[in-house]
Write a protein that holds these residues in place. Structure first.
Motif, PDB file in Angstrom:
ATOM      1  N   LEU A 180      65.081   8.524   3.343  1.00 44.70           N
ATOM      2  CA  LEU A 180      64.450   6.953   1.168  1.00 44.70           C
ATOM      3  C   LEU A 180      66.015   6.185   1.036  1.00 44.70           C
ATOM      4  N   PHE A 181      65.739   5.540   0.771  1.00 45.34           N
ATOM      5  CA  PHE A 181      66.971   4.776   0.951  1.00 45.34           C
ATOM      6  C   PHE A 181      66.984   4.022  -0.431  1.00 45.34           C
ATOM      7  N   LEU A 182      67.993   4.914  -1.359  1.00 45.23           N
ATOM      8  CA  LEU A 182      67.983   4.852  -2.845  1.00 45.23           C
ATOM      9  C   LEU A 182      68.913   3.597  -2.797  1.00 45.23           C
ATOM     10  N   ARG A 183      68.975   2.432  -3.855  1.00 45.23           N
ATOM     11  CA  ARG A 183      69.795   1.284  -4.162  1.00 45.23           C
ATOM     12  C   ARG A 183      70.557   1.133  -5.763  1.00 45.23           C
ATOM     13  N   PRO A 184      70.797   1.825  -6.744  1.00 42.77           N
ATOM     14  CA  PRO A 184      70.946   1.589  -8.017  1.00 42.77           C
ATOM     15  C   PRO A 184      71.570   0.058  -7.998  1.00 42.77           C
ATOM     16  N   GLN A 185      71.125  -0.720  -9.527  1.00 44.18           N
ATOM     17  CA  GLN A 185      72.290  -1.463  -9.316  1.00 44.18           C
ATOM     18  C   GLN A 185      72.993  -0.725 -10.999  1.00 44.18           C
ATOM     19  N   VAL A 186      74.878  -1.482 -10.514  1.00 40.35           N
ATOM     20  CA  VAL A 186      75.908  -0.893 -11.193  1.00 40.35           C
ATOM     21  C   VAL A 186      76.158  -2.407 -12.202  1.00 40.35           C
ATOM     22  N   SER A 187      75.968  -1.618 -13.452  1.00 37.99           N
ATOM     23  CA  SER A 187      76.879  -2.950 -13.884  1.00 37.99           C
ATOM     24  C   SER A 187      77.811  -2.535 -14.870  1.00 37.99           C
ATOM     25  N   ASP A 188      78.894  -3.278 -15.124  1.00 38.55           N
ATOM     26  CA  ASP A 188      80.547  -2.821 -15.886  1.00 38.55           C
ATOM     27  C   ASP A 188      81.455  -2.312 -15.520  1.00 38.55           C
ATOM     28  N   ALA A 189      80.647  -1.581 -14.066  1.00 39.80           N
ATOM     29  CA  ALA A 189      81.531  -0.602 -13.471  1.00 39.80           C
ATOM     30  C   ALA A 189      83.793  -1.293 -13.248  1.00 39.80           C
ATOM     31  N   VAL A 190      84.812  -1.176 -13.347  1.00 36.18           N
ATOM     32  CA  VAL A 190      85.826  -1.846 -12.700  1.00 36.18           C
ATOM     33  C   VAL A 190      86.574  -0.406 -11.793  1.00 36.18           C
ATOM     34  N   GLY A 191      86.804  -1.524 -10.772  1.00 35.10           N
ATOM     35  CA  GLY A 191      86.865  -1.268  -8.995  1.00 35.10           C
ATOM     36  C   GLY A 191      86.249   0.070  -9.118  1.00 35.10           C
ATOM     37  N   PRO A 192      85.183  -0.023  -8.565  1.00 35.25           N
ATOM     38  CA  PRO A 192      84.474   1.306  -8.576  1.00 35.25           C
ATOM     39  C   PRO A 192      84.041   1.696  -7.501  1.00 35.25           C
ATOM     40  N   GLU A 193      84.020   3.205  -7.379  1.00 35.50           N
ATOM     41  CA  GLU A 193      83.827   4.374  -5.782  1.00 35.50           C
ATOM     42  C   GLU A 193      82.446   5.100  -6.706  1.00 35.50           C
TER      43      GLU A 193
END
Length: 598
Positions: free
Chosen positions: A235-248
């Protein structure tokens, strides 16, 4: 004496001439006096054109030389509608009307034709693009609200904060700024002579813009946080991420950190059947303080954590599943129909809508048309239709199924095809989609994770504005001369804005020096596209054929599906071709299991 008469129409005038002579003459000391010259009409509009609005009276006051005791008649379509000297009339329908004035005395007559353009009332219409969840604004920072207002000339603007009855601004654009965090409501009213429009915006004043995590649902009606997978599959999970600064990024399964899962996409392969909790964690740095604490001291940055958890159910192996592979060749159901905005959406003529305002009504509309071999339009990028069979379609290695479109050379509006297995067995398209590879897969201009958000127009007969995840914006043009329905935004979509996700293809359009547009085809792999996989016609029209073996996982590898149950066709291009409008994929009938059809 006062002289006056009326008649039923222009053709009745000769028969009434003797009456007109008597009425136009006046007796003075026993003598009959007649005017020396026939009338001459001058309209009070130099152009002879008048503007009117539905439900409001239009007035025409002509000047008439040599009037005498003349007779007046105002005629529309050979019917006398007034015999008054001044024309006053209320129109109830929009359009262009021609009115003929005839003024007649004993010496003769004169006629003049006036054109009246009857328009709808033109109250203001406010367009202000705001996210569905409201607008986030940093404390201490200025944010300019700059609405687009149709019919805003000479209008009155008033901005109100929360429940205040006193406006904070009377300018068209408003500069908003708050030094303390909190939620507030900002309301704009615009008033002109035809009415008032109002727009309310939820504003969240925050020290730090929150990180947003979005898992893409398999369909509008599916829960994006509930997923299914067969044992042995990934199962490939691929969320979209917004407004993160230098995310890990980090992934947890049942609370256990997955050591090698540090990317935004997580390939999860369950070890056994059952339920799992999968958590996606984003750790980023707060490097966007609202405002300096003083001229010399700024707020220190800090780490913050944002999470979202899914429930994943692992079912039996695909190879162990008993599947039905016999039935009717054609798909027999539409499971969901959600076009993106477009010129055929809600259109009652060619597209055959009848005012559908619910998802079930829209589903039945599409199902009935496709079963009759009539087209449904998927609108601009992202619009889709989901089809189901009464059996599973087997992967036999060749061309397994076909989908009809209305393409021909120079008129191609490609749609991407996705396939799904009903892993959880509930008959709903809420499992995992696999994209079918096409000639443009992996191409320089192909965007595998494309998203476009459309915004409901504030009033009728407007284009539909959009923004995308590449930082671009535009609108689906309103083409009233061809498709004059009030709204191109689906009537059954309740949200003020909605985001469509999918694979975006480049626009393959050319224009000749003479101005003719040509929407050219891609080589293969798409619905409504005259490619090499239009197997039944040398002229490349009609059905396009597809192979289940071309299904691929989100990392681009072959999916190796044994069978499929559901098919989704999705409009793949965000673009337009002048007066031809947006490139909206059309599906012109049900999909066919060609393994059975043979």
């Amino acid at each position: 004496m006062s002289c006056f008469f009326s008649h039923a129409g222009r053709t009745a005038i000769p028969a009434l001439l003797s009456v007109a002579l008597a009425a136009a003459a006046c007796n003075k000391d026993g003598e009959i006096t007649l005017p020396d010259s026939k009338p001459r009409i001058t309209l009070d509009s130099e152009t002879g054109v008048y503007a009117a609005k539905i439900g409001r009276a239009v007035t025409i006051t002509p000047t008439v030389e040599n009037e005498g005791e003349a007779a007046y008649s105002w005629t529309i379509d050979d019917e006398v509608v007034s015999t008054a000297r001044v024309f006053e009339y209320v129109f109830n329908e929009e359009g262009r009307v021609y009115v003929t004035l005839r003024v007649e005395n004993r010496a003769g007559y004169d006629e003049k034709e006036a054109r009246i353009d009857v328009n709808r009332l033109a109250p203001p219409v406010i367009s202000l693009i705001v996210p569905q969840t409201g607008l986030y604004v940093l404390t201490g920072r200025e944010y300019t609200f700059a609405p687009e207002v149709q019919n805003g000339e000479n209008a009155r603007y008033e901005w109100y904060l929360d429940d205040s009855s006193v406006p904070v601004s009377t300018e068209k654009d408003y500069i908003f700024m708050r030094t303390q965090p909190g939620d507030c409501s900002l309301r704009l009213t615009v008033t002109n002579e035809d009415g008032t429009a109002e727009k309310t915006v939820a504003v969240h004043v925050v020290d730090v813009i929150p990180v947003r995590i979005a898992f893409i649902p398999s369909s509008y009606l599916a829960d994006p946080l509930v997923r299914s997978v067969s044992l042995g599959r990934t199962l490939f999970l691929r969320p979209q991420v917004s407004d993160a600064v230098g995310p890990e990024y980090a992934w947890y399964v049942n609370g256990s950190l997955q050591e090698d899962a540090t990317q935004r996409m997580f390939a999860f392969t369950p070890e056994k059947e059952g339920e799992y909790e999968v958590t996606f964690r984003v750790t980023d740095t707060d490097e966007s303080p609202a405002a300096p604490l003083s001229r010399h001291i700024t707020r220190a940055s800090s780490k913050r954590i944002t999470e979202k958890t899914l429930r994943v159910t692992c079912y039996e192996r695909e190879s162990e599943r008993v599947i039905t592979t016999t039935g009717q060749p054609a798909s027999n159901r539409v499971l969901e129909f959600l076009p993106a905005p477009g010129q055929f959406v809600n259109e009652t003529g060619m597209a055959g809508y009848t005012g559908q305002k619910s998802f079930e009504e829209a589903r039945l509309y599409a199902e009935n048309r496709l079963k009759k071999g009539e087209f449904v339009s998927l609108g601009n990028f992202g619009g889709y239709v989901i089809l189901a069979f009464d059996h599973s379609v087997e992967n036999k290695g060749g061309y397994d199924f076909s989908i009809p479109g209305n393409q021909f050379e120079g008129s191609n509006e490609p749609g991407v095809v996705w396939v799904m297995q009903d892993v959880n067995g509930n008959g709903k398209p809420d499992d995992e989609w696999y994209e079918l590879r096409g000639s443009e897969t992996g191409g320089e201009w192909t965007v595998q994770e494309y998203a476009v958000t459309y915004y409901r127009p504030a009033g009728p007969r407007q284009g539909v504005k959009w923004t995308d995840n590449l930082g671009r914006s535009g609108q689906v043009a309103y083409l009233g001369q061809f498709h004059a329905q009030d709204y191109y935004y689906p009537l059954w979509l309740e949200e003020e804005s909605h985001t469509y996700y999918g694979t975006g293809l480049r626009q393959n359009t050319t224009q000749t020096p003479g101005g003719d547009w040509s929407n050219n085809s891609f080589e293969w792999g798409y619905v409504d596209n005259a490619g090499s996989d239009n197997l039944e016609s040398s002229s490349k029209t009609g059905k396009t054929w597809f192979k289940i073996s071309n299904a691929m996982t989100p990392d681009g590898q072959p999916a190796g599906l044994r069978y499929i149950d559901f098919i989704k066709v999705q409009s793949a291009i965000n673009g337009s071709a002048g007066g031809l409008g947006e490139l909206s994929t059309e599906v012109a009938g049900m999909a066919v299991d060609e393994n059975l059809n043979r």
